[in-house]
Motif scaffolding. Structure first.
Motif, mmCIF file in Angstrom:
data_model
loop_
_atom_site.group_PDB
_atom_site.id
_atom_site.type_symbol
_atom_site.label_atom_id
_atom_site.label_comp_id
_atom_site.label_asym_id
_atom_site.label_seq_id
_atom_site.Cartn_x
_atom_site.Cartn_y
_atom_site.Cartn_z
ATOM 1 N N GLN A 26 0.130 -40.516 28.261
ATOM 2 C CA GLN A 26 -0.185 -39.334 27.640
ATOM 3 C C GLN A 26 0.888 -38.664 27.290
ATOM 4 O OE1 GLN A 26 -4.362 -40.210 26.886
ATOM 5 N NE2 GLN A 26 -3.085 -38.626 26.128
ATOM 6 N N GLN A 27 1.747 -38.275 28.262
ATOM 7 C CA GLN A 27 2.803 -37.430 27.827
ATOM 8 C C GLN A 27 3.648 -37.743 26.340
ATOM 9 O OE1 GLN A 27 3.281 -34.686 29.773
ATOM 10 N NE2 GLN A 27 5.013 -33.824 28.733
ATOM 11 N N ALA A 28 3.778 -39.240 26.365
ATOM 12 C CA ALA A 28 4.340 -39.553 25.051
ATOM 13 C C ALA A 28 3.663 -39.599 23.778
ATOM 14 C CB ALA A 28 4.729 -41.058 25.352
ATOM 15 N N ILE A 29 2.272 -39.053 23.867
ATOM 16 C CA ILE A 29 1.242 -38.924 22.924
ATOM 17 C C ILE A 29 1.378 -37.349 22.645
ATOM 18 C CG2 ILE A 29 -1.120 -38.992 22.070
ATOM 19 C CD1 ILE A 29 -1.364 -41.657 23.592
ATOM 20 N N GLY A 30 0.832 -36.488 23.568
ATOM 21 C CA GLY A 30 0.344 -35.021 23.192
ATOM 22 C C GLY A 30 1.157 -34.285 24.180
ATOM 23 N N GLY A 31 2.542 -34.726 24.769
ATOM 24 C CA GLY A 31 3.202 -33.774 25.588
ATOM 25 C C GLY A 31 4.293 -33.218 24.633
ATOM 26 N N GLN A 32 5.035 -32.348 25.364
ATOM 27 C CA GLN A 32 6.157 -31.459 24.320
ATOM 28 C C GLN A 32 7.210 -32.486 23.964
ATOM 29 O OE1 GLN A 32 7.671 -27.951 26.511
ATOM 30 N NE2 GLN A 32 8.884 -27.490 24.606
ATOM 31 N N GLU A 33 7.499 -33.306 24.524
ATOM 32 C CA GLU A 33 8.384 -34.792 24.020
ATOM 33 C C GLU A 33 7.584 -35.739 23.243
ATOM 34 O OE1 GLU A 33 8.938 -33.120 28.256
ATOM 35 O OE2 GLU A 33 7.399 -34.248 27.372
ATOM 36 N N GLY A 34 6.386 -35.717 23.011
ATOM 37 C CA GLY A 34 5.717 -36.769 22.340
ATOM 38 C C GLY A 34 5.766 -36.750 21.009
ATOM 39 N N GLU A 35 4.812 -37.724 20.551
ATOM 40 C CA GLU A 35 4.891 -38.266 18.911
ATOM 41 C C GLU A 35 4.185 -37.253 18.290
ATOM 42 O OE1 GLU A 35 6.754 -40.345 18.212
ATOM 43 O OE2 GLU A 35 7.316 -41.731 20.114
ATOM 44 N N MET A 36 3.088 -36.705 18.929
ATOM 45 C CA MET A 36 2.223 -35.708 17.931
ATOM 46 C C MET A 36 3.162 -34.647 17.694
ATOM 47 S SD MET A 36 -1.426 -35.629 19.785
ATOM 48 C CE MET A 36 -2.217 -34.485 18.696
ATOM 49 N N ARG A 37 3.964 -34.305 18.506
ATOM 50 C CA ARG A 37 4.944 -33.251 18.068
ATOM 51 C C ARG A 37 5.836 -33.400 16.884
ATOM 52 N NH1 ARG A 37 9.857 -30.949 21.257
ATOM 53 N NH2 ARG A 37 10.711 -29.539 19.881
ATOM 54 N N VAL A 38 6.459 -34.612 17.045
ATOM 55 C CA VAL A 38 7.546 -34.817 16.012
ATOM 56 C C VAL A 38 6.790 -35.174 14.696
ATOM 57 C CG1 VAL A 38 9.334 -35.497 17.407
ATOM 58 C CG2 VAL A 38 7.743 -37.234 16.918
ATOM 59 N N ALA A 39 5.568 -35.871 14.791
ATOM 60 C CA ALA A 39 5.033 -36.110 13.355
ATOM 61 C C ALA A 39 4.638 -34.999 12.733
ATOM 62 C CB ALA A 39 3.696 -37.097 13.791
ATOM 63 N N MET A 40 3.839 -33.979 13.774
ATOM 64 C CA MET A 40 3.595 -32.615 12.770
ATOM 65 C C MET A 40 4.722 -31.927 12.301
ATOM 66 S SD MET A 40 0.435 -32.610 12.490
ATOM 67 C CE MET A 40 0.371 -34.449 12.144
ATOM 68 N N GLN A 41 5.918 -32.086 13.320
ATOM 69 C CA GLN A 41 7.007 -31.316 12.967
ATOM 70 C C GLN A 41 7.894 -31.576 11.773
ATOM 71 O OE1 GLN A 41 9.445 -29.928 16.258
ATOM 72 N NE2 GLN A 41 11.143 -30.797 15.400
ATOM 73 N N TYR A 42 7.985 -32.767 11.684
ATOM 74 C CA TYR A 42 8.576 -33.427 10.374
ATOM 75 C C TYR A 42 7.851 -33.178 8.953
ATOM 76 C CZ TYR A 42 11.374 -36.110 13.988
ATOM 77 O OH TYR A 42 12.151 -36.069 15.216
ATOM 78 N N MET A 43 6.466 -33.270 9.323
ATOM 79 C CA MET A 43 5.584 -32.972 8.024
ATOM 80 C C MET A 43 5.840 -31.549 7.572
ATOM 81 S SD MET A 43 2.082 -35.080 8.669
ATOM 82 C CE MET A 43 2.116 -36.714 8.697
#
Length: 275
Positions: A26-43
């Protein structure tokens, strides 16, 4: 505009379901280092760019969409690790959150709130927050943030790879680690392609800076120390616009003098309201 395909970006198999590993994933999904973070960040970074930077906008959006695929992969992995595990509660066990935690080591909300599936939370069950996202509107600054995001994401993925012995999970994580390698390098290449990536923002007139400290490493040690003669205290700066130097002490600004608060704030304990 987005389109979707019913196919995963990369195969996800779990040979031995493990609810505790699902919690860690779950850390790799919704954590500070996760994929939700980079997906939204790049958008959000892409959406801020004007037409003259459309090549960079495309780079950001292509990568953001890829990261959405990574979220789907990880969510699939979490669900496969939660369901059908021999570690899950027996039919005779009391179905409580405490029993779920005790018997599986999983996040109780994965049992209580999501029916044994992934959630937009970190490994402690803390919901994803947009506060993780860096999108300043300055392309150079954002690209530096992206290098950091991919570096911490890769570090997380390597730790997860070390933790599991499941061949399918190792294979999926190996793919994600490899993509983090590419993404770090593409952001560095994008930075190199910029005319003036440091300092950020490079457009600010540097003659307006305090020229005494703009390339000086400032020690904060209580007792003055000699120049350690490191690459950041001597020689030319990476931007080629200055020479590093060393300051053994901070400039100093004297003891602060703070005005009294306005009476209407009722902040002064010595101020009486009596006439």
């Amino acid at each position: 505009m987005f389109f979707q395909e019913p196919e995963l970006q990369y195969e996800v198999t779990v040979e031995e379901p493990d609810p505790h590993f699902a919690k860690l994933l779950q850390q790799a999904i919704g954590g500070q280092e996760g994929e939700m973070r980079v997906a939204m960040q790049y958008m959000f970074q892409a959406w801020a760019l004007p037409d003259e930077y459309k090549g960079y906008r495309k780079l950001l959006m292509e990568t953001a969409a890829e990261e959405l695929g990574h979220i789907e992969m990880l969510a699939t992995a979490v669900t496969k690790n939660l369901r059908g595990s021999p570690k899950q509660m027996d039919d005779d066990a009391e179905e409580t959150a405490a029993a779920a935690v005790a018997m599986t080591g999983q996040n109780p909300r994965q049992f209580l709130s999501s029916g044994m599936s992934a959630m937009p939370v970190d490994s402690n069950g803390v919901p994803f927050t947009g506060a993780y996202i860096a999108a300043s509107g300055n392309l150079a600054g954002d690209l530096y943030a992206n290098v950091m995001a991919e570096a911490t994401g890769r570090t997380l993925a390597t730790r997860l790879w070390e933790y599991t012995n499941d061949p399918g999970m190792k294979d999926m994580l190996s793919y994600l680690i490899a993509r983090d390698t590419m993404h770090q390098n593409q952001w560095l290449a994008a930075l190199d392609s910029l005319e003036d990536p440091v300092p950020v923002p490079a457009s600010f007139p540097q003659e307006e800076e305090n020229q005494k400290v703009n390339y000086a490493f400032m020690s904060t040690s209580r007792e003055p120390e000699d120049d350690p003669q490191q690459p950041w205290t001597q020689g030319e700066s990476p931007d080629g616009k200055g020479q590093f130097s060393y300051l053994a002490e901070q400039p100093g600004g004297g003891t602060p003098s703070i005005p009294k608060p306005d009476p209407s704030t009722y902040s002064d304990p010595n101020e009486s309201g009596d006439e």
